[in-house]
Motif scaffolding. Structure first.
Motif, PDB file in Angstrom:
ATOM      1  N   LEU A  40       0.832  -1.195   0.000  1.00  0.00           N
ATOM      2  CA  LEU A  40       0.000   0.000   0.000  1.00  0.00           C
ATOM      3  C   LEU A  40       0.871   1.250   0.000  1.00  0.00           C
ATOM      4  N   THR A  41       0.464   2.236  -0.786  1.00  0.00           N
ATOM      5  CA  THR A  41       1.097   3.548  -0.786  1.00  0.00           C
ATOM      6  C   THR A  41       0.215   4.502   0.006  1.00  0.00           C
ATOM      7  N   LYS A  42       0.802   5.263   0.897  1.00  0.00           N
ATOM      8  CA  LYS A  42       0.014   6.214   1.682  1.00  0.00           C
ATOM      9  C   LYS A  42      -0.551   7.282   0.751  1.00  0.00           C
ATOM     10  N   ALA A  43      -1.846   7.523   0.851  1.00  0.00           N
ATOM     11  CA  ALA A  43      -2.523   8.480  -0.031  1.00  0.00           C
ATOM     12  C   ALA A  43      -3.249   9.536   0.795  1.00  0.00           C
ATOM     13  N   ARG A  44      -3.296  10.749   0.264  1.00  0.00           N
ATOM     14  CA  ARG A  44      -4.052  11.821   0.935  1.00  0.00           C
ATOM     15  C   ARG A  44      -5.253  12.260   0.096  1.00  0.00           C
ATOM     16  N   ASN A  45      -5.422  11.650  -1.070  1.00  0.00           N
ATOM     17  CA  ASN A  45      -6.537  12.001  -1.954  1.00  0.00           C
ATOM     18  C   ASN A  45      -7.484  10.825  -2.115  1.00  0.00           C
ATOM     19  N   VAL A  46      -8.765  11.126  -2.199  1.00  0.00           N
ATOM     20  CA  VAL A  46      -9.787  10.111  -2.462  1.00  0.00           C
ATOM     21  C   VAL A  46     -10.706  10.644  -3.559  1.00  0.00           C
ATOM     22  N   VAL A  47     -10.913   9.848  -4.602  1.00  0.00           N
ATOM     23  CA  VAL A  47     -11.854  10.184  -5.666  1.00  0.00           C
ATOM     24  C   VAL A  47     -12.950   9.131  -5.657  1.00  0.00           C
TER      25      VAL A  47
END
Length: 264
Positions: A40-47
């Motif tokens: 998993l890559t840490k993400a700060r965006n959600v679409v």
């Protein structure tokens, strides 16, 4: 106790802890099933993308929960015209994100997530009671292997545009919501074009991206066993919710938690 005995006891203890963790993951809150994990890559965006019989407001209960955790959230307004046009609308939003992004789809928009999810900014996929075809697969043929969901009988057409009747919407689409809330969702129902249903995906993003799936066990719009089959096929980390098709509203906390997990 000598060093060898200590090491043996330590290894046994660690094995027991690991086994207990696996059991907790399968039978704990939310009924999580781990699946085969990809990094998993840490993400700060959600679409997020909505499906049939809805518009972007169908995520209104989930969005504030994610924003409260510091995530940047965008709900795509799916045009519901053709699959290529719907995918393009999603890709344009993905292009605007400033880094790794979790792509979330509900219902029909699982088709969009599966196709657009190969976008380089997409770090993980979340399917919420959603279609998850393989590349080039005829989803309609796949669905016919399972019982026809009751909501299908409630679809009516005005020329080229399809929608759910009020009765079917309240009973088969949003059956676990208070009547007043379900009526408000019915009021913003966006009709879909017949051509939308003929599209096939050319990609299967779930084959290369970490994937998560929320099964609605009381779903009357997509057969729950079909949802389970698709989740298992993609080796998704899976939760099962005692929910109607709109778990995005009735179980928004659990859906938000699943998305947060996908965001690392």
């Amino acid at each position: 106790m000598n060093r060898r005995e200590f090491s043996s006891h330590l290894l046994l203890g660690l094995s027991a802890v690991a086994f207990s963790a696996r059991i907790a993951a399968r039978s704990g809150p939310g009924g999580v099933e781990q699946g085969n994990r990809l990094p998993l890559t840490k993400a700060r965006n959600v679409v997020m993308v909505h499906g049939l019989f809805a518009d972007g407001s169908s995520w209104s209960e989930v969005i504030p929960r994610l924003q409260a955790k510091g995530l940047n959230v965008t709900s795509v307004q799916n045009p519901l015209t053709t699959l290529p046009e719907a995918v393009d609308a999603c890709r344009r939003v993905l292009d605007r994100q400033d880094g790794p992004t979790v792509l979330v789809g509900h219902s029909f928009s699982g088709m969009i997530v599966t196709e657009a999810g190969v976008h380089p900014k997409v770090s993980a996929l979340v399917y919420v009671a959603a279609r998850a075809p393989d590349a080039g697969e005829d989803y309609t043929a796949l669905a016919k292997k399972y019982p026809t969901p009751p909501a299908s009988k409630g679809i009516v057409f005005d020329g080229d545009e399809g929608r759910l009747t009020e009765e079917a919407f309240l009973r088969d689409f949003a059956g676990d919501l208070p009547r007043e809330r379900a009526l408000a969702l019915y009021a913003v129902q966006e009709p879909f074009k017949k051509a939308l249903l003929t599209g096939k995906t050319t990609n299967a993003a779930w084959r290369q991206k970490p994937s998560f799936y929320a099964v609605s066990t009381q779903d009357r719009t997509i057969d729950p066993d079909l949802e389970r089959f698709m989740a298992k096929r993609m080796n998704a980390q899976t939760i099962e919710l005692a929910s109607s098709h709109v778990s995005t509203i009735s179980h928004s906390q659990e859906i938000a938690e699943l998305i947060l997990r996908a965001a690392g």
